[in-house]
Design a protein around this motif. Structure first.
Motif, PDB file in Angstrom:
ATOM      1  N   GLU A   1       0.811  -1.216   0.000  1.00  0.00           N
ATOM      2  CA  GLU A   1       0.000   0.000   0.000  1.00  0.00           C
ATOM      3  C   GLU A   1       0.846   1.268   0.000  1.00  0.00           C
ATOM      4  OE1 GLU A   1      -4.243   0.164   1.838  1.00  0.00           O
ATOM      5  OE2 GLU A   1      -2.977  -0.971   3.210  1.00  0.00           O
ATOM      6  N   LEU A   2       1.934   1.271   0.773  1.00  0.00           N
ATOM      7  CA  LEU A   2       2.765   2.458   0.845  1.00  0.00           C
ATOM      8  C   LEU A   2       3.868   2.462  -0.211  1.00  0.00           C
ATOM      9  CD1 LEU A   2       3.404   3.219   4.639  1.00  0.00           C
ATOM     10  CD2 LEU A   2       2.163   4.604   2.991  1.00  0.00           C
ATOM     11  N   ALA A   3       3.943   1.387  -0.988  1.00  0.00           N
ATOM     12  CA  ALA A   3       5.036   1.247  -1.941  1.00  0.00           C
ATOM     13  C   ALA A   3       5.032   2.382  -2.954  1.00  0.00           C
ATOM     14  CB  ALA A   3       4.943  -0.097  -2.653  1.00  0.00           C
ATOM     15  N   ASN A   4       6.216   2.918  -3.200  1.00  0.00           N
ATOM     16  CA  ASN A   4       6.374   3.982  -4.189  1.00  0.00           C
ATOM     17  C   ASN A   4       7.762   3.830  -4.796  1.00  0.00           C
ATOM     18  OD1 ASN A   4       6.638   6.388  -5.657  1.00  0.00           O
ATOM     19  ND2 ASN A   4       5.431   7.541  -4.178  1.00  0.00           N
TER      20      ASN A   4
ATOM     21  N   ASP B   1      13.745  -0.676   1.170  1.00  0.00           N
ATOM     22  CA  ASP B   1      12.715   0.359   1.081  1.00  0.00           C
ATOM     23  C   ASP B   1      11.361  -0.190   1.499  1.00  0.00           C
ATOM     24  OD1 ASP B   1      14.635   2.091   0.201  1.00  0.00           O
ATOM     25  OD2 ASP B   1      13.877   2.277  -1.848  1.00  0.00           O
ATOM     26  N   SER B   2      11.068  -1.431   1.105  1.00  0.00           N
ATOM     27  CA  SER B   2       9.772  -2.024   1.470  1.00  0.00           C
ATOM     28  C   SER B   2       9.698  -2.264   2.972  1.00  0.00           C
ATOM     29  CB  SER B   2       9.537  -3.335   0.707  1.00  0.00           C
ATOM     30  OG  SER B   2      10.533  -4.291   1.016  1.00  0.00           O
ATOM     31  N   ALA B   3      10.817  -2.578   3.610  1.00  0.00           N
ATOM     32  CA  ALA B   3      10.819  -2.754   5.070  1.00  0.00           C
ATOM     33  C   ALA B   3      10.555  -1.423   5.769  1.00  0.00           C
ATOM     34  CB  ALA B   3      12.146  -3.342   5.524  1.00  0.00           C
ATOM     35  N   ILE B   4      11.125  -0.346   5.245  1.00  0.00           N
ATOM     36  CA  ILE B   4      10.871   0.976   5.820  1.00  0.00           C
ATOM     37  C   ILE B   4       9.396   1.332   5.671  1.00  0.00           C
ATOM     38  CG2 ILE B   4      11.384   3.444   5.587  1.00  0.00           C
ATOM     39  CD1 ILE B   4      14.240   2.537   4.682  1.00  0.00           C
ATOM     40  N   GLN B   5       8.821   1.017   4.525  1.00  0.00           N
ATOM     41  CA  GLN B   5       7.381   1.213   4.323  1.00  0.00           C
ATOM     42  C   GLN B   5       6.587   0.424   5.362  1.00  0.00           C
ATOM     43  OE1 GLN B   5       7.134  -0.220   0.333  1.00  0.00           O
ATOM     44  NE2 GLN B   5       8.303   1.501  -0.502  1.00  0.00           N
ATOM     45  N   ASP B   6       7.013  -0.821   5.605  1.00  0.00           N
ATOM     46  CA  ASP B   6       6.309  -1.666   6.576  1.00  0.00           C
ATOM     47  C   ASP B   6       6.441  -1.114   7.993  1.00  0.00           C
ATOM     48  OD1 ASP B   6       5.474  -3.382   4.607  1.00  0.00           O
ATOM     49  OD2 ASP B   6       7.013  -4.905   4.977  1.00  0.00           O
ATOM     50  N   VAL B   7       7.598  -0.533   8.323  1.00  0.00           N
ATOM     51  CA  VAL B   7       7.787   0.059   9.644  1.00  0.00           C
ATOM     52  C   VAL B   7       6.786   1.195   9.854  1.00  0.00           C
ATOM     53  CG1 VAL B   7       9.366   1.463  11.037  1.00  0.00           C
ATOM     54  CG2 VAL B   7      10.204  -0.609   9.904  1.00  0.00           C
ATOM     55  N   VAL B   8       6.641   2.048   8.831  1.00  0.00           N
ATOM     56  CA  VAL B   8       5.689   3.156   8.927  1.00  0.00           C
ATOM     57  C   VAL B   8       4.262   2.618   9.004  1.00  0.00           C
ATOM     58  CG1 VAL B   8       4.782   5.215   7.787  1.00  0.00           C
ATOM     59  CG2 VAL B   8       7.236   4.713   7.693  1.00  0.00           C
ATOM     60  N   ALA B   9       3.936   1.697   8.093  1.00  0.00           N
ATOM     61  CA  ALA B   9       2.580   1.141   8.072  1.00  0.00           C
ATOM     62  C   ALA B   9       2.243   0.444   9.385  1.00  0.00           C
ATOM     63  CB  ALA B   9       2.439   0.165   6.904  1.00  0.00           C
ATOM     64  N   GLY B  10       3.226  -0.270   9.943  1.00  0.00           N
ATOM     65  CA  GLY B  10       2.984  -0.968  11.204  1.00  0.00           C
ATOM     66  C   GLY B  10       2.739  -0.015  12.353  1.00  0.00           C
ATOM     67  N   ALA B  11       3.492   1.086  12.401  1.00  0.00           N
ATOM     68  CA  ALA B  11       3.311   2.063  13.483  1.00  0.00           C
ATOM     69  C   ALA B  11       1.928   2.688  13.432  1.00  0.00           C
ATOM     70  CB  ALA B  11       4.386   3.144  13.386  1.00  0.00           C
ATOM     71  N   ILE B  12       1.395   2.870  12.213  1.00  0.00           N
ATOM     72  CA  ILE B  12       0.071   3.483  12.067  1.00  0.00           C
ATOM     73  C   ILE B  12      -1.043   2.451  12.241  1.00  0.00           C
ATOM     74  CG2 ILE B  12      -1.443   4.736  10.480  1.00  0.00           C
ATOM     75  CD1 ILE B  12       1.092   5.910   9.188  1.00  0.00           C
ATOM     76  N   SER B  13      -0.913   1.331  11.547  1.00  0.00           N
ATOM     77  CA  SER B  13      -1.972   0.317  11.576  1.00  0.00           C
ATOM     78  C   SER B  13      -2.177  -0.275  12.965  1.00  0.00           C
ATOM     79  CB  SER B  13      -1.651  -0.798  10.571  1.00  0.00           C
ATOM     80  OG  SER B  13      -1.561  -0.288   9.257  1.00  0.00           O
ATOM     81  N   SER B  14      -1.094  -0.295  13.764  1.00  0.00           N
ATOM     82  CA  SER B  14      -1.201  -0.847  15.121  1.00  0.00           C
ATOM     83  C   SER B  14      -1.866   0.121  16.089  1.00  0.00           C
ATOM     84  CB  SER B  14       0.194  -1.191  15.643  1.00  0.00           C
ATOM     85  OG  SER B  14       0.964  -0.005  15.834  1.00  0.00           O
TER      86      SER B  14
END
Length: 311
Positions: free
Chosen positions: A30-33, A149-162
Motif C-alpha cells: 500500500e505504501l510502496a512507491n 525500502d519495502s521494510a521501511i514502508q512496513d515500519v511506517v505502516a505498522g506504526a500506524i496500523s497498530s
C-alpha cells in the motif's frame, strides 16, 4: 457430473486463493512507491541525482518562475504540519531523543521554517510557518538491522496500523535509525536520507527515512563534533530539516522542483551560511528552543531565488 462438480470446486478454491492473494499483495504494498527524493552525500556534486525521481508525466511545469524552481501542479502541505518520529533500533541512553525532539518542537514559527511560506499551491495558498511535534513510537528492530525500502514502508505502516500513531495526511512520519542500522538501497553510499509518500488505508501518507550519520561520518556528518555533543543526532537534525521542508513543499513529488529534479532543500544541500562556535568548539548557525544546531540552508522562492537560513 462428478467431474463437473470437481471442476467447479477447484475453480472456486482457485478464485478464493486469487482474491486473498491479491488482497495480501495490495496490503503489503500500500505504501510502496518506486520514487523517492534522496538527500545526497556530503561531497556529492551530482545536482541531477533526483532528476528521474519524480513521477513521469509531471516533468512540464504548470507555472514556471524566475526564482530557479517551478510549480508542477501538485499539492503542498497547508496549515500546521505534524511531525511523528519512529525511533527504530536501540536508542537507550542516547541524547538524540532530547536533541531531535527539541528540534521538532521548536522549528515551527522560526525564521528558518518561514522560508517555506514562499511556496504555494495552485490556488495561491501559501505554506504556513506552523509545525507541531505530535508523538513518537519505538520499534525494536522489527525488520532487523538492514532495511530495504519495502521494510521501511512496513515500519511506517505498522506504526500506524497498530494504533501507535494516527492516520494523518497533514504529517510527515520520520523513521529514525540507530547507528547499527543501515538501509540496503544506498544509505551511506548513495544518500543520507530520503522522503516519499504512499497510500495507506485510503490516506496519503508522507514519510521519510533518516539514517544515523554516525554510521558513515565522512558521508553524512558535516562535522565530527556536534553543537549538542552528539555528532550523530546533531547531523540527523540537519537531515530531518532537509526532508521536512521538501515534504512540505513537494509532498507527492509533483509540486515544487527545478529542471534537474532538485527540490528546495536539494538546491542548498550541505551549505550552512554564517556560523558561530559553540562552547565545545562545534559550529552552529541557529538556536531553536534551548539548543544550538548546524542546519543546512533552504531555497527561498522569491527575489530570484537564493539559499538562506531565514526569511
Amino acid at each position: 457430473m462428478k467431474r463437473f462438480a470437481g471442476f467447479l470446486l477447484f475453480a472456486g478454491l482457485l478464485a478464493v486463493v486469487c482474491v486473498f492473494g491479491t488482497a495480501f499483495s495490495q496490503g503489503q504494498s500500500e505504501l510502496a512507491n518506486p520514487h523517492k527524493i534522496q538527500h545526497r552525500l556530503r561531497g556529492d556534486t551530482d545536482e541531477g541525482k533526483n532528476k528521474d525521481a519524480h513521477p513521469r508525466g509531471e516533468a512540464r511545469p504548470v507555472r514556471g518562475g524566475s526564482n530557479g524552481i517551478s510549480y508542477h501542479g501538485g499539492p503542498v502541505i497547508l496549515g500546521t504540519t505534524h511531525i511523528y518520529y519512529i525511533w527504530y533500533g536501540n536508542w537507550s541512553g542516547n541524547t538524540a531523543n532530547s536533541i531531535l525532539t527539541n528540534f521538532a518542537q521548536s522549528v515551527g514559527g522560526s525564521p528558518y521554517f518561514n522560508i517555506n511560506t514562499t511556496y504555494y499551491n495552485g490556488s495561491n495558498t501559501h505554506v504556513s510557518n506552523s509545525v507541531q511535534y505530535v508523538n513518537s513510537v519505538n520499534d525494536n528492530y522489527s525488520h532487523g538491522t538492514s532495511l530495504s525500502d519495502s521494510a521501511i514502508q512496513d515500519v511506517v505502516a505498522g506504526a500506524i496500523s497498530s494504533g501507535g500513531l494516527p492516520y494523518d495526511t497533514n504529517a510527515v512520519y520520520f523513521v529514525l535509525t540507530s547507528a547499527d542500522v543501515t538501509a540496503s538501497s544506498g544509505f551511506c553510499t548513495q544518500y543520507c536520507g530520503w522522503h516519499t509518500h504512499g497510500t495507506l488505508n485510503g490516506f496519503d501518507i508522507k514519510y521519510a527515512f533518516i539514517g544515523n550519520p554516525d554510521r558513515c561520518p565522512s558521508a553524512c556528518e558535516a562535522q565530527s563534533t556536534g553543537p549538542n555533543g552528539n555528532a550523530g543526532a546533531d547531523g540527523m537534525a540537519s537531515i530531518i530539516a532537509h526532508e521536512l521542508e521538501e515534504a512540505v513543499t513537494d509532498p507527492d513529488l509533483n509540486a515544487w522542483y527545478d529542471t534537474r529534479g532538485q527540490e528546495n532543500a536539494d538546491k542548498c544541500a550541505w551549505t550552512f551560511g554564517t556560523v558561530q562556535t559553540a562552547p565545545n568548539g562545534a559550529a552552529y548557525n541557529m538556536t531553536l528552543g534551548s539548543m544550538n544546531y548546524l542546519i543546512q540552508r533552504n531555497w527561498v522562492n522569491a527575489s530570484g531565488g537564493f539559499c538562506a537560513l531565514s526569511y
